[in-house]
Motif scaffolding. Structure first.
Motif, PDB file in Angstrom:
ATOM      1  N   VAL A 178       0.909  -1.990   7.465  1.00 24.33           N
ATOM      2  CA  VAL A 178       0.220  -1.490   6.267  1.00 24.33           C
ATOM      3  C   VAL A 178       0.776  -0.111   5.953  1.00 24.33           C
ATOM      4  CG1 VAL A 178      -1.977  -0.875   5.193  1.00 24.33           C
ATOM      5  CG2 VAL A 178      -1.897  -2.740   6.855  1.00 24.33           C
ATOM      6  N   HIS A 182       1.659  -4.137   2.324  1.00 25.66           N
ATOM      7  CA  HIS A 182       1.023  -4.785   3.480  1.00 25.66           C
ATOM      8  C   HIS A 182       1.673  -6.135   3.755  1.00 25.66           C
ATOM      9  CE1 HIS A 182      -1.030  -7.034   0.260  1.00 25.66           C
ATOM     10  NE2 HIS A 182      -1.341  -5.872  -0.244  1.00 25.66           N
ATOM     11  N   ALA A 220      -6.691  -4.143   3.078  1.00 31.39           N
ATOM     12  CA  ALA A 220      -5.429  -4.520   3.709  1.00 31.39           C
ATOM     13  C   ALA A 220      -5.454  -4.228   5.208  1.00 31.39           C
ATOM     14  CB  ALA A 220      -4.267  -3.783   3.042  1.00 31.39           C
ATOM     15  N   ARG A 221      -5.983  -3.076   5.592  1.00 34.56           N
ATOM     16  CA  ARG A 221      -6.047  -2.724   7.017  1.00 34.56           C
ATOM     17  C   ARG A 221      -6.946  -3.690   7.781  1.00 34.56           C
ATOM     18  NH1 ARG A 221      -6.665   3.726   5.734  1.00 34.56           N
ATOM     19  NH2 ARG A 221      -4.419   4.232   5.717  1.00 34.56           N
ATOM     20  N   VAL A 259      -5.086  -7.153   8.007  1.00 36.14           N
ATOM     21  CA  VAL A 259      -4.005  -7.166   8.997  1.00 36.14           C
ATOM     22  C   VAL A 259      -4.576  -7.187  10.411  1.00 36.14           C
ATOM     23  CG1 VAL A 259      -2.123  -5.802   9.985  1.00 36.14           C
ATOM     24  CG2 VAL A 259      -2.270  -6.113   7.512  1.00 36.14           C
TER      25      VAL A 259
END
Length: 499
Positions: free
Chosen positions: A268, A285, A333-334, A337
């Protein structure tokens, strides 16, 4: 001030951003270094939330007609089917699209390109961003087209140019993460046996995925290449992998239309915005293919940003709204992931998970309708929310500002039909009173209301709830029809104006 936006990259993310900007009436230029759209299937899965966005553009039907609806996952152990997970039933009542759509990326892209053409907008192929400089009021970009370079000014620049993004690299934004040690394969093949659809197969330490592609006679196969086949690097052709696939899944591989091997990354970017430059999709990402989330997340980035550009460029909101792109999307996104990484490590690292938990335990657990709905919400991205966003204010009943507006069927359709305007609006579930009507009149915000029903109660919507809905279908303000002041304050805070 310059009004045009430069989109670098014409994959699904860049094309979705172009469509979103066109819907909003924002001028843009979309360029891509390639000679034309992709010709291989690549990303295959289109989730419900993405189709909901496309519905706002009145084009979801075009993708569904071109794809294959996968309403179940078939689980196999040693080529024998051990259970079936009903995706369609899991999402029933939660979305107008309670399924996974199998659609090859090249077909997906071609539909978006043709849609732009119908609006007299062309992608500029063989056109590459060389460099750009940010100024106080514009971005100056050096662009090479067919070997000839020129300079152009833009209001903003958007890097939708993939994992090796030129925009991200020039901004010197870090891209921390790692690379999995396993080597994956992907292949599109002719299947010479009857095939039930979306499948996951397990045998010993091996597992493979398969789903329909283009027609029911063609199948996409995904898996990890066995270590025994990697002594001299990954196989150059798919042939050595065929016996491994046919031992795991009940398929008979015929002609091989496409095959590739690749490594999977999980990264990311440290930032999604720097001044007038933004990064979206794989530029920001990348992660494991678990859940088919990658392309859908990039398209979500695009729809999040498009309307915010419109609000600022049309002087309808103050420019603080652009700050919320990074805070809303980088957080998701974090989390994504991290989640896909944990799921991947569990499947790869544990024989028990592969051979017992997935084929036998999970189907039993999913007999609970409540758990089925939660799983669908996560996979389909309909659960994604922006509770901590600057753009989210208030809570009423089970509805918190930042939630996606729940989908509700009404006597004459559903509450998503008004979202096709892709603009701010107010929704009342119950009876609108004089206060909410007066606010609509003075602000210019369209008011949509429907009689409150038990279905709304089941979805957490209290009687006489009043929501200020963002152009992307998320709740900006959650209030009641008697408490319009919170909506008024919000309008003043962001200097929100209607056209």
């Amino acid at each position: 001030m310059e009004q045009e936006v430069l989109i670098v990259g014409a994959g699904p993310t860049g094309l979705a951003l172009a469509l979103g900007l066109e819907k909003q009436g924002v001028p843009f230029r979309i360029i891509d270094r390639n000679a034309g759209p992709g010709t291989t299937s690549r990303a295959m899965v289109v989730h419900a939330r993405t189709l909901e966005f496309y519905r706002q553009l009145d084009m979801a039907h075009a993708l569904i007609e071109a794809g294959i609806v996968e309403d179940a996952v078939h689980l196999y152990k040693n080529r024998e089917e051990v259970s079936r997970v009903p995706l369609g039933e899991m999402g029933k009542g939660l979305s107008p699209f309670p399924f996974v759509l199998s659609l090859a990326q090249d077909i997906h892209e071609s539909i978006l390109v043709e849609w732009l053409k119908s609006k007299h907008i062309l992608v500029e192929w063989n056109t590459e961003l060389v460099a750009f400089d940010q100024q106080a009021n514009h971005v100056e970009a050096r662009i090479s087209k067919n070997g000839r370079q020129d300079y152009s000014r833009f209001a903003y620049i958007c890097g939708c140019d993939g994992a090796h993004s030129t925009v991200r690299k020039q901004l010197d934004i870090g891209f921390p993460g790692g690379t999995y040690s396993q080597m994956f394969f992907v292949a599109d093949v002719v299947n010479e046996k009857p095939f039930k659809g979306f499948s996951a197969g397990f045998r010993g330490s091996d597992f493979k995925l398969a789903l329909n592609i283009r027609t029911t006679g063609n199948v996409r196969l995904i898996g990890i290449i066995p270590d025994a086949l990697l002594d001299d690097g990954p196989p150059e052709a798919f042939a050595p992998l065929i016996p491994h696939v046919e031992k795991v899944l009940p398929v008979k591989v015929g002609a091989v239309n496409w095959y590739s091997s690749y490594k999977v990354h999980h990264r990311v970017a440290e930032n999604f915005r720097q001044g007038r430059a933004f990064i979206l999709g794989d530029a920001g990402h990348i992660h494991s293919p678990a859940g088919g989330q990658g392309m859908n997340t990039g398209i979500g980035d695009a729809f999040n940003l498009a309307w915010k550009f419109a609000m600022v460029l049309e002087d309808r909101m103050n420019d603080s709204v652009l700050d919320t792109y990074e805070t809303e999307r980088i957080g998701f996104a974090r989390k994504l992931v991290s989640t896909t990484d944990r799921a991947f490590q569990l499947v790869v690292g544990s024989r028990t998970v592969r051979n017992v938990v997935i084929p036998y335990v999970i189907p039993k657990v999913l007999k609970s309708s409540k758990l089925r709905k939660e799983v669908f919400k996560m996979l389909s991205q309909t659960k994604l929310s922006y509770h901590d966003s600057l753009l989210s204010s208030g809570r009423i009943g089970a509805m918190t500002a930042g939630d996606r507006l729940p989908w509700v069927q009404t006597h004459d359709g559903d509450n998503y039909e008004p979202l096709k305007s892709a603009d701010w609006q107010m929704h009342v579930y119950g009876k609108p009173n004089s206060k909410i009507k007066r606010l609509s009149d003075t602000s210019g915000l369209p008011l949509h209301y429907t009689h409150w029903t038990k279905e709304m109660k089941q979805k957490g919507i209290n009687r006489d709830s009043a929501f200020l809905i963002r152009p992307d279908g998320y709740i900006g303000v959650a209030a009641t029809t008697d408490d319009t002041e919170v909506i008024t304050r919000y309008i003043r805070q962001f200097d929100l104006r209607m056209k």
